[in-house]
Write an enzyme that holds these catalytic residues in place. Structure first.
Site, PDB file in Angstrom:
ATOM      1  N   GLU A 168     -15.687 -19.537  33.076  1.00 52.06           N
ATOM      2  CA  GLU A 168     -16.979 -19.170  33.893  1.00 52.06           C
ATOM      3  C   GLU A 168     -17.501 -17.679  33.708  1.00 52.06           C
ATOM      4  OE1 GLU A 168     -15.722 -21.839  37.928  1.00 52.06           O
ATOM      5  OE2 GLU A 168     -14.880 -19.831  37.692  1.00 52.06           O
ATOM      6  N   THR A 195      -6.895 -19.057  45.883  1.00 55.94           N
ATOM      7  CA  THR A 195      -6.822 -18.878  47.261  1.00 55.94           C
ATOM      8  C   THR A 195      -7.841 -18.327  47.996  1.00 55.94           C
ATOM      9  OG1 THR A 195      -6.226 -16.588  46.537  1.00 55.94           O
ATOM     10  CG2 THR A 195      -4.417 -18.353  46.790  1.00 55.94           C
ATOM     11  N   ASP A 198      -9.546 -10.584  39.633  1.00 53.40           N
ATOM     12  CA  ASP A 198     -10.685 -11.385  39.613  1.00 53.40           C
ATOM     13  C   ASP A 198     -11.910 -10.518  40.136  1.00 53.40           C
ATOM     14  OD1 ASP A 198     -12.416 -13.701  39.983  1.00 53.40           O
ATOM     15  OD2 ASP A 198     -10.675 -14.826  39.510  1.00 53.40           O
ATOM     16  N   ARG A 204      -7.751 -13.401  45.305  1.00 56.11           N
ATOM     17  CA  ARG A 204      -8.858 -13.868  46.463  1.00 56.11           C
ATOM     18  C   ARG A 204      -7.951 -13.515  47.645  1.00 56.11           C
ATOM     19  NH1 ARG A 204     -10.463 -17.416  42.365  1.00 56.11           N
ATOM     20  NH2 ARG A 204     -12.487 -16.591  41.630  1.00 56.11           N
ATOM     21  N   HIS A 246     -15.385 -12.872  35.655  1.00 53.98           N
ATOM     22  CA  HIS A 246     -14.355 -12.553  36.750  1.00 53.98           C
ATOM     23  C   HIS A 246     -13.870 -11.024  36.750  1.00 53.98           C
ATOM     24  CE1 HIS A 246     -14.032 -16.749  38.280  1.00 53.98           C
ATOM     25  NE2 HIS A 246     -14.250 -16.945  37.089  1.00 53.98           N
TER      26      HIS A 246
END
Ligand code: TNX
Length: 529
Positions: A326, A474, A201, A172, A262
């Protein structure tokens, strides 16, 4: 009586009468066994010696420590490596009765004896000695006026958990090598031994992979509508540099390649790996993306094996983290390849989980088997408990203690990282004027981290808990300055959860004797007040 005898008697009596030193209650993480003694040992000009039976890198660590003590105390020091150690000075001896990663320190008037069995124990003994010295030991200036004496005492210490982790998301926001090294230094100061490095990600792929150059060419660059970009990645040499640096600090680096969700940055680079096959961009939003790897196409597995082969070349760690968190199933529900795979495998939904959940279990197990075939063990986020758990997988319990409990009940090892206690990207107080970067989900205070409770994990389940970790996501952490503010001093609280045996952790002691801020200031680390 001769004068000599009188003198000896007096010395003896004074010794007995000397007040015991106060316990150094500010040590972090606090030693599991400590007994105070009397008198002090002046370390200025001390001779350091180290057992020749210890490893070469242990000799090097003692040399470095001795040189630094000599420099800051203004008195120099000497180091000898020998099979027969002198009876005075600061002596590091190998002793196989010391527990793994543990150390014993005995400080008396005549010197210091340190007994260790391995490299990490030796490093930790040095960390403890440093905390017993004036804070100037952490500086790079000579401070001959400081009191360079150590209090007489005995410490017999070893960690509660073998896995003491801290996580860092560099997808991130990207943190260059020098900042990652600083992060490792801070971890080492608190006797942590594992960095969980979240390298990929939706918002960025940060590790160079030779077979798939577009992963960094395309996948490491976020393009915003206003024409600005955000980018960053590590070359393979830089990865090796970090892994070596960490190893010198006794820290294992566990890479995470988060799959099958992700993965939007990878899809932007290689769209054919997705169910739709086109139209992906490195994501500029935060949250959970529906765009995931296609679990039906064989080429997805070729890709994953290619990537992980290179990851294994770069990272010698026993564990490889493969994410599993996720992963929305909407694309799979409408993808002919995924549905064909489900049919071929005969996967069926049940009351609890859909057939697509079992498809995810298939992906995780298949990748897990591939890695196991190369001697590695997988770690996955606690979503891997949904459906079927891959054999021998370690579960990282992040949503609560429940994942750890369930994992242990099923006979799997677990690492506890429940978000309400250990998400360091959450704010640490209600003070909006200082908490500029964290996520506000009710503050994760120092006390809340410290008082983490292994609730629901009975003794029997605790045997499966291999460690504890805090995570640093982050999304809202754009700089090393912000990163350190969120990390410190909460890392100190985490370190006692990881290190201290039940009964040793004590909020009253910790909060009233805390002196780590002085160390952070000397080192130039930004910490929350
Ligand atoms: C959940 S914890 C995530 C991350 C986010 C984080 C934000 C986990 C396995 N996944 O992708 O960054 O929440 O706090």
């Amino acid at each position: 009586m001769s004068r000599l005898l009188v003198l000896l008697l007096l010395t003896f009596l004074c010794g007995c009468a000397a007040e015991p030193n106060p316990l150094p209650l500010g040590l972090v993480p606090y030693p599991n066994h400590i007994e105070t003694g009397a008198g002090r040992y002046d370390i200025r000009g001390a001779k350091f010696s180290v057992d020749e039976d210890l490893e070469e890198r242990s000799h090097a660590a003692v040399r470095e420590f001795a040189a630094h003590v000599g420099f800051v105390s203004g008195c120099g020091s000497r180091v000898t490596v020998s099979g027969k150690l002198p009876s005075r000075g600061v002596r590091f001896v190998g002793d196989t009765t010391v527990r793994k990663e543990g150390y014993r320190i005995t400080i008396g008037r005549r010197g210091v004896e340190v007994a260790v069995t391995d490299y990490r124990g030796l490093l930790y003994s040095i960390q403890t000695l440093k905390q017993l010295l004036p804070v100037e030991i952490y500086g790079d200036k000579a401070a001959p006026e400081a009191d360079w004496s150590l209090p007489g005492l005995k410490i017999d210490d070893a960690p509660r958990f073998g896995y003491r982790g801290m996580h860092l998301d560099v997808a991130r926001h990207f943190f260059p090598v020098e900042e990652v090294k600083r992060y490792l230094d801070i971890m080492h100061l608190h006797k942590l031994n594992t960095l969980h490095w979240h390298l990929t990600d939706d918002q960025g792929w940060r590790v160079e992979i030779g077979r798939y150059p577009r992963l960094v060419e395309v996948g490491s660059v976020r393009k915003y509508p206003d024409g600005t970009t955000y980018r960053g990645h590590y070359t393979r040499d830089e990865i090796r540099e970090v892994v070596d640096y960490a190893a010198r600090l006794g820290i294992d680096v566990i890479p995470e390649i988060d799959l099958p969700g992700h993965m939007q940055a990878a899809l932007a680079a290689y769209p054919e790996l997705g169910c739709r096959g086109h139209g992906y961009e490195v994501w500029t939003g935060w949250g959970v993306s529906d765009e995931v790897l296609c679990a039906g196409k064989e080429s997805t597995f070729d890709f994953l094996e290619g990537v992980l082969t290179e990851i294994m070349e770069l990272f010698p760690s026993k564990y490889i983290h493969i994410g599993g968190d996720e992963c929305p199933k909407v694309r799979w529900q409408h993808c002919p390849h995924c549905q064909a795979r489900i049919a071929e495998l005969g996967l069926k939904g049940d009351k609890e989980y859909s057939k697509e959940h079992y498809l995810q279990s298939y992906v995780m197990s298949r990748v897990g088997k591939f890695l196991a075939g190369h001697g590695r063990r997988i770690i996955g986020w606690d979503e891997i408990l949904e459906g079927e758990v891959p054999e021998n997988a370690v579960v990282m319990s992040w949503r609560s203690n429940y994942g750890g409990i369930l994992a242990a009940w099923m006979g799997h090892d677990a690492i506890m990282t429940p978000h309400l206690n250990f998400y360091f990207n959450y704010v640490q107080s209600d003070d909006k004027s200082t908490e500029l970067w964290g996520v506000d989900s009710g503050p994760t205070t120092l006390e809340k981290v410290y008082n983490y409770d292994f609730k629901g994990l009975t003794d029997e389940y605790m045997e499966h808990v291999i460690g504890v970790q805090a995570n640093m996501w982050t999304e809202f952490i754009p700089s090393a300055w912000a990163l350190e503010h969120l990390l410190l001093p909460r890392l100190a609280a985490l370190s006692e959860v990881q290190w201290c045996m039940p009964g040793v952790r004590d909020w009253e002691r910790f909060s009233t004797s805390f002196r780590m801020n002085g160390i952070y200031d000397t080192m130039g680390y930004n910490h929350a007040k």
